[in-house]
Design a protein around this motif. Structure first.
Motif, PDB file in Angstrom:
ATOM      1  N   ARG A  20       0.840  -1.200   0.000  1.00  0.00           N
ATOM      2  CA  ARG A  20       0.000   0.000   0.000  1.00  0.00           C
ATOM      3  C   ARG A  20       0.880   1.257   0.000  1.00  0.00           C
ATOM      4  NH1 ARG A  20      -5.080   0.282   0.916  1.00  0.00           N
ATOM      5  NH2 ARG A  20      -6.098   2.179   1.602  1.00  0.00           N
ATOM      6  N   LEU A  21       1.925   1.254   0.842  1.00  0.00           N
ATOM      7  CA  LEU A  21       2.882   2.368   0.831  1.00  0.00           C
ATOM      8  C   LEU A  21       3.476   2.549  -0.564  1.00  0.00           C
ATOM      9  CD1 LEU A  21       4.762   1.755   4.182  1.00  0.00           C
ATOM     10  CD2 LEU A  21       3.699   3.904   3.527  1.00  0.00           C
ATOM     11  N   HIS A  22       3.875   1.448  -1.152  1.00  0.00           N
ATOM     12  CA  HIS A  22       4.483   1.476  -2.485  1.00  0.00           C
ATOM     13  C   HIS A  22       3.517   2.073  -3.511  1.00  0.00           C
ATOM     14  CE1 HIS A  22       5.388  -0.497  -6.422  1.00  0.00           C
ATOM     15  NE2 HIS A  22       6.526   0.105  -6.165  1.00  0.00           N
ATOM     16  N   ARG A  23       2.280   1.597  -3.511  1.00  0.00           N
ATOM     17  CA  ARG A  23       1.300   2.076  -4.496  1.00  0.00           C
ATOM     18  C   ARG A  23       0.982   3.556  -4.306  1.00  0.00           C
ATOM     19  NH1 ARG A  23      -1.752  -2.558  -3.032  1.00  0.00           N
ATOM     20  NH2 ARG A  23      -3.174  -1.099  -2.027  1.00  0.00           N
ATOM     21  N   GLY A  29       4.047  10.163  -7.040  1.00  0.00           N
ATOM     22  CA  GLY A  29       5.039  10.566  -8.028  1.00  0.00           C
ATOM     23  C   GLY A  29       4.442  10.840  -9.395  1.00  0.00           C
ATOM     24  N   VAL A  30       3.610   9.936  -9.864  1.00  0.00           N
ATOM     25  CA  VAL A  30       3.004  10.101 -11.190  1.00  0.00           C
ATOM     26  C   VAL A  30       2.076  11.316 -11.197  1.00  0.00           C
ATOM     27  CG1 VAL A  30       1.429   9.049 -12.875  1.00  0.00           C
ATOM     28  CG2 VAL A  30       3.238   7.675 -11.817  1.00  0.00           C
ATOM     29  N   ALA A  31       1.250  11.454 -10.159  1.00  0.00           N
ATOM     30  CA  ALA A  31       0.321  12.588 -10.099  1.00  0.00           C
ATOM     31  C   ALA A  31       1.083  13.909  -9.990  1.00  0.00           C
ATOM     32  CB  ALA A  31      -0.642  12.418  -8.934  1.00  0.00           C
ATOM     33  N   ALA A  32       2.160  13.934  -9.218  1.00  0.00           N
ATOM     34  CA  ALA A  32       2.974  15.149  -9.106  1.00  0.00           C
ATOM     35  C   ALA A  32       3.581  15.497 -10.461  1.00  0.00           C
ATOM     36  CB  ALA A  32       4.062  14.971  -8.058  1.00  0.00           C
ATOM     37  N   HIS A  33       4.071  14.504 -11.161  1.00  0.00           N
ATOM     38  CA  HIS A  33       4.636  14.725 -12.502  1.00  0.00           C
ATOM     39  C   HIS A  33       3.583  15.308 -13.435  1.00  0.00           C
ATOM     40  CE1 HIS A  33       6.799  14.106 -16.222  1.00  0.00           C
ATOM     41  NE2 HIS A  33       5.793  13.369 -16.657  1.00  0.00           N
ATOM     42  N   GLU A  34       2.386  14.731 -13.413  1.00  0.00           N
ATOM     43  CA  GLU A  34       1.311  15.214 -14.276  1.00  0.00           C
ATOM     44  C   GLU A  34       0.906  16.641 -13.928  1.00  0.00           C
ATOM     45  OE1 GLU A  34       0.050  13.809 -17.019  1.00  0.00           O
ATOM     46  OE2 GLU A  34       1.483  12.178 -16.758  1.00  0.00           O
ATOM     47  N   ALA A  35       1.096  17.027 -12.655  1.00  0.00           N
ATOM     48  CA  ALA A  35       0.784  18.390 -12.222  1.00  0.00           C
ATOM     49  C   ALA A  35       1.958  19.337 -12.474  1.00  0.00           C
ATOM     50  CB  ALA A  35       0.411  18.394 -10.741  1.00  0.00           C
ATOM     51  N   PHE A  41       7.942  14.438  -7.784  1.00  0.00           N
ATOM     52  CA  PHE A  41       8.010  13.138  -8.459  1.00  0.00           C
ATOM     53  C   PHE A  41       9.320  12.427  -8.120  1.00  0.00           C
ATOM     54  CE2 PHE A  41       9.886  11.145 -12.300  1.00  0.00           C
ATOM     55  CZ  PHE A  41       9.122   9.984 -12.339  1.00  0.00           C
ATOM     56  N   MET A  42      10.426  13.133  -8.277  1.00  0.00           N
ATOM     57  CA  MET A  42      11.738  12.504  -8.046  1.00  0.00           C
ATOM     58  C   MET A  42      11.938  12.132  -6.575  1.00  0.00           C
ATOM     59  SD  MET A  42      14.265  14.543 -10.570  1.00  0.00           S
ATOM     60  CE  MET A  42      13.439  15.603 -11.708  1.00  0.00           C
ATOM     61  N   ARG A  46      12.304   8.346  -5.180  1.00  0.00           N
ATOM     62  CA  ARG A  46      13.513   7.989  -4.420  1.00  0.00           C
ATOM     63  C   ARG A  46      13.100   7.299  -3.127  1.00  0.00           C
ATOM     64  NH1 ARG A  46      16.009  12.797  -1.455  1.00  0.00           N
ATOM     65  NH2 ARG A  46      14.083  12.377  -0.344  1.00  0.00           N
ATOM     66  N   ASP A  47      12.133   7.850  -2.417  1.00  0.00           N
ATOM     67  CA  ASP A  47      11.704   7.276  -1.147  1.00  0.00           C
ATOM     68  C   ASP A  47      10.896   5.998  -1.341  1.00  0.00           C
ATOM     69  OD1 ASP A  47      13.038   9.310   0.130  1.00  0.00           O
ATOM     70  OD2 ASP A  47      11.255  10.572   0.317  1.00  0.00           O
TER      71      ASP A  47
END
Length: 182
Positions: A20-23, A29-35, A41-42, A46-47
């Motif tokens: 769940r943490l991983h997902r 990350g993906v949503a931040a990139h899209e925003a 994202f990076m 990394r975390d």
């Protein structure tokens, strides 16, 4: 019917919590990139690697964990693995608190998430939304509470909801869910 021992159920739940943490971190990350927020994202990816290393330590695999076997689990948690889990969770809790602060205070980020993509509670119910998206629209639904399986009855979860239904609320719900997982 055969019953899986309580310890094995608990190990399965720990792996499910890590997944769940991983997902959620993957989504962040993906949503931040899209925003347009590639720094977030990076950082989040990394975390996310910390979670993948913990899963690998527990199961021997980074992606396909295969911890479950008939009647139990493939690997138990040794004292060494328990120490690694505690260390990893301490680190992740600090990082997730940082991410929660970012997604609720960064002006640029809020301009791209607040009042964007709003889904009302009625719409969420009508379309049968599930998970953090539904909970960010005020629907208090989670299969882990509605139909607990494995050891969820012994180790219940805390349900996180938000009434706003926008993209910001979806970020907040996911980050707060991660904090109750840590």
């Amino acid at each position: 019917p055969f019953e899986v021992p309580q310890r094995a159920q608990a190990v399965r739940q720990i792996v499910a919590g890590l997944e769940r943490l991983h997902r959620h971190m993957h989504w962040l990350g993906v949503a931040a990139h899209e925003a347009g927020f590639d720094t977030l994202f990076m950082y989040s990816w990394r975390d996310r690697e910390v979670v993948m290393k913990l899963l690998e330590t527990m199961t021997g695999n980074r992606v396909n964990y295969s911890i479950n076997v008939l009647g139990g689990v493939k690997n138990d948690i040794t004292p060494e693995i328990a120490a690694e889990l505690r260390k990893g969770m301490d680190y992740l809790e600090e990082r997730i608190r940082y991410y929660l602060d970012v997604v609720t205070t960064d002006t640029m980020f809020l301009n791209r998430t607040r009042n964007i993509g709003t889904i009302t509670r009625d719409e969420a119910e009508f379309f049968g939304l599930l998970g953090p998206t539904a909970r960010a629209s005020g629907l208090a639904r989670d299969v882990r509470l509605e139909a607990p399986y494995a050891s969820y009855a012994r180790f219940p979860i805390s349900l996180i909801t938000d009434e706003r239904g926008d993209l910001e609320a979806r970020f907040v719900v996911r980050m707060k869910e991660l904090l109750v997982t840590c």
